[in-house]
Design a protein around this motif. Structure first.
Motif, short mmCIF file in Angstrom:
data_model
loop_
_atom_site.label_atom_id
_atom_site.label_comp_id
_atom_site.label_asym_id
_atom_site.label_seq_id
_atom_site.Cartn_x
_atom_site.Cartn_y
_atom_site.Cartn_z
N THR A 25 0.69 -1.22 0.16
CA THR A 25 0.01 0.12 0.18
C THR A 25 0.75 1.17 -0.09
O THR A 25 0.80 2.24 -0.93
N TRP A 26 1.81 1.37 0.91
CA TRP A 26 2.86 2.38 0.78
C TRP A 26 3.53 2.54 -0.32
O TRP A 26 3.83 3.81 -0.72
N VAL A 27 4.11 1.43 -0.79
CA VAL A 27 4.61 1.48 -2.22
C VAL A 27 4.01 2.18 -3.17
O VAL A 27 4.38 2.74 -3.95
N THR A 28 2.81 1.62 -3.22
CA THR A 28 1.76 2.00 -4.39
C THR A 28 1.46 3.43 -4.10
O THR A 28 1.67 4.25 -5.34
N LEU A 29 1.20 3.96 -2.98
CA LEU A 29 1.14 5.51 -2.62
C LEU A 29 2.32 6.29 -3.16
O LEU A 29 1.98 7.46 -3.84
N PHE A 30 3.48 5.91 -2.85
CA PHE A 30 4.68 6.54 -3.17
C PHE A 30 4.66 6.47 -4.59
O PHE A 30 5.16 7.54 -5.37
N VAL A 31 4.42 5.55 -5.44
CA VAL A 31 4.61 5.54 -6.83
C VAL A 31 3.63 6.28 -7.37
O VAL A 31 3.94 7.15 -8.48
N LEU A 32 2.33 6.52 -6.98
CA LEU A 32 1.12 7.44 -7.26
C LEU A 32 1.57 8.93 -7.14
O LEU A 32 1.58 9.66 -8.07
N VAL A 33 2.13 9.05 -6.06
CA VAL A 33 2.73 10.61 -5.74
C VAL A 33 3.80 10.80 -6.55
O VAL A 33 3.67 12.06 -6.96
N TYR A 34 4.72 9.96 -6.69
CA TYR A 34 5.73 10.33 -7.49
C TYR A 34 5.56 10.42 -8.98
O TYR A 34 6.09 11.52 -9.81
N ALA A 35 4.48 9.62 -9.39
CA ALA A 35 3.93 9.92 -10.90
C ALA A 35 3.50 11.30 -11.14
O ALA A 35 3.45 11.78 -11.91
N LEU A 36 2.54 11.65 -10.14
CA LEU A 36 1.87 12.78 -10.14
C LEU A 36 2.91 14.01 -10.04
O LEU A 36 2.82 14.93 -11.09
N LEU A 37 4.06 13.87 -9.33
CA LEU A 37 4.91 14.83 -9.30
C LEU A 37 5.72 14.91 -10.67
O LEU A 37 6.01 16.01 -11.23
N LEU A 38 6.21 13.84 -11.34
CA LEU A 38 6.50 13.81 -12.61
C LEU A 38 5.75 14.15 -13.60
O LEU A 38 6.27 15.14 -14.57
N SER A 40 3.19 16.57 -13.24
CA SER A 40 2.99 18.27 -13.20
C SER A 40 4.62 18.81 -13.60
O SER A 40 4.60 19.84 -14.16
N THR A 41 5.64 18.21 -13.39
CA THR A 41 6.83 18.68 -13.60
C THR A 41 7.11 18.60 -15.18
O THR A 41 7.67 19.73 -15.79
N TRP A 42 6.62 17.50 -15.62
CA TRP A 42 6.74 17.61 -17.33
C TRP A 42 5.87 18.87 -17.94
O TRP A 42 6.15 19.32 -18.81
N ASN A 43 4.55 18.82 -17.34
CA ASN A 43 3.73 19.87 -17.93
C ASN A 43 4.15 21.48 -17.66
O ASN A 43 4.27 22.12 -18.58
N LEU A 44 4.73 21.52 -16.36
CA LEU A 44 5.47 22.68 -16.19
C LEU A 44 6.71 23.00 -16.96
O LEU A 44 6.96 24.11 -17.62
N ILE A 45 7.52 22.01 -17.64
CA ILE A 45 8.73 21.91 -18.31
C ILE A 45 8.34 22.51 -19.76
O ILE A 45 8.41 23.32 -20.31
N ASN A 46 7.00 21.90 -20.21
CA ASN A 46 6.49 22.25 -21.38
C ASN A 46 6.09 23.53 -21.43
O ASN A 46 6.09 24.17 -22.59
N SER A 47 5.39 24.10 -20.22
CA SER A 47 4.96 25.40 -20.49
C SER A 47 5.84 26.43 -20.39
O SER A 47 5.77 27.60 -21.19
N ILE A 48 6.96 26.23 -19.91
CA ILE A 48 8.12 26.95 -19.92
C ILE A 48 8.74 27.18 -21.16
O ILE A 48 9.11 28.18 -21.75
N LEU A 49 9.03 25.85 -21.83
CA LEU A 49 9.39 25.88 -23.26
C LEU A 49 8.43 26.64 -24.45
O LEU A 49 8.91 27.21 -25.06
N SER A 50 7.22 26.57 -24.03
CA SER A 50 6.36 27.19 -24.87
C SER A 50 6.56 28.62 -24.75
O SER A 50 6.26 29.23 -25.81
N TRP A 51 6.46 29.06 -23.63
CA TRP A 51 6.69 30.72 -23.19
C TRP A 51 7.93 30.96 -24.01
O TRP A 51 7.79 32.03 -24.57
N TYR A 52 8.93 30.11 -23.77
CA TYR A 52 10.40 30.58 -24.22
C TYR A 52 10.19 30.70 -25.94
O TYR A 52 10.62 31.60 -26.39
N SER A 53 9.72 29.74 -26.34
CA SER A 53 9.49 29.78 -27.62
C SER A 53 8.65 31.01 -28.42
O SER A 53 9.02 31.59 -29.28
N SER A 54 7.59 31.25 -27.72
CA SER A 54 6.81 32.43 -28.16
C SER A 54 7.59 33.71 -27.93
O SER A 54 7.34 34.67 -28.66
#
Length: 160
Positions: A25-38, A40-54
């Motif tokens: 249960t704890w491993v699954t929760l850890f994996v889910l939280v870390y997947a959510l973190l990754l 949201s990080t990917w979305n943030l990186i894409n938004s920074i890159l699109s802002w830079y491109s524009s």
């Protein structure tokens, strides 16, 4: 007083207690939280890159690349600190327990063991936070420099 076994939510409570006790249960929760973190990080990186491109197409100054690279460094620094924290917390707890058990076996009285346990906890936590911040800042600085160089190189290729 009513018996807790007769309550309809007692079966759900017992199932929840059994699930929380399982390591899976704890491993699954850890994996889910870390997947959510990754994610949201990917979305943030894409938004920074699109802002830079524009902004880089409309301006020839290096400031958008500098801002974007600082944001990239910040994102990767925070991500590395979150990863290091996920690894450091269990190791710190094991170290803390080991030291307290060794002090107990050495014949320390309970009262002095409690006092030394508080001091040890403060020392270990402070030491771990210092290392965590130092490593996170190092990763952030390296990522900021590398991303600045990559963004400037990318823009020069687009111009020519």
């Amino acid at each position: 007083m009513a018996d807790l076994e007769d309550h309809p939510n007692s079966t759900w409570a017992s199932l929840l207690q059994k699930a929380v006790r399982k390591r899976r249960t704890w491993v699954t929760l850890f994996v889910l939280v870390y997947a959510l973190l990754l994610s949201s990080t990917w979305n943030l990186i894409n938004s920074i890159l699109s802002w830079y491109s524009s902004t880089s197409t409309s301006s020839s100054s290096p400031w958008p690349a500098l801002y974007a690279s600082l944001l990239f460094g910040l994102v990767f620094g925070l991500l590395s600190m979150a990863t290091a924290l996920a690894i450091a917390v269990p190791a710190t707890v094991v170290t803390w327990i080991t030291v307290l058990v060794l002090l107990a076996f050495a014949g320390k009285p309970r009262r002095s063991l409690v006092l030394e346990g508080r001091n040890i906890t403060a020392d270990i936590t402070g030491f771990a936070i210092k290392i965590l911040l130092k490593e996170g800042n190092l990763v952030a600085a390296v990522c900021a420099i590398l991303s600045f160089l990559a963004l400037v190189y990318r823009r020069r290729e687009e111009v020519f």
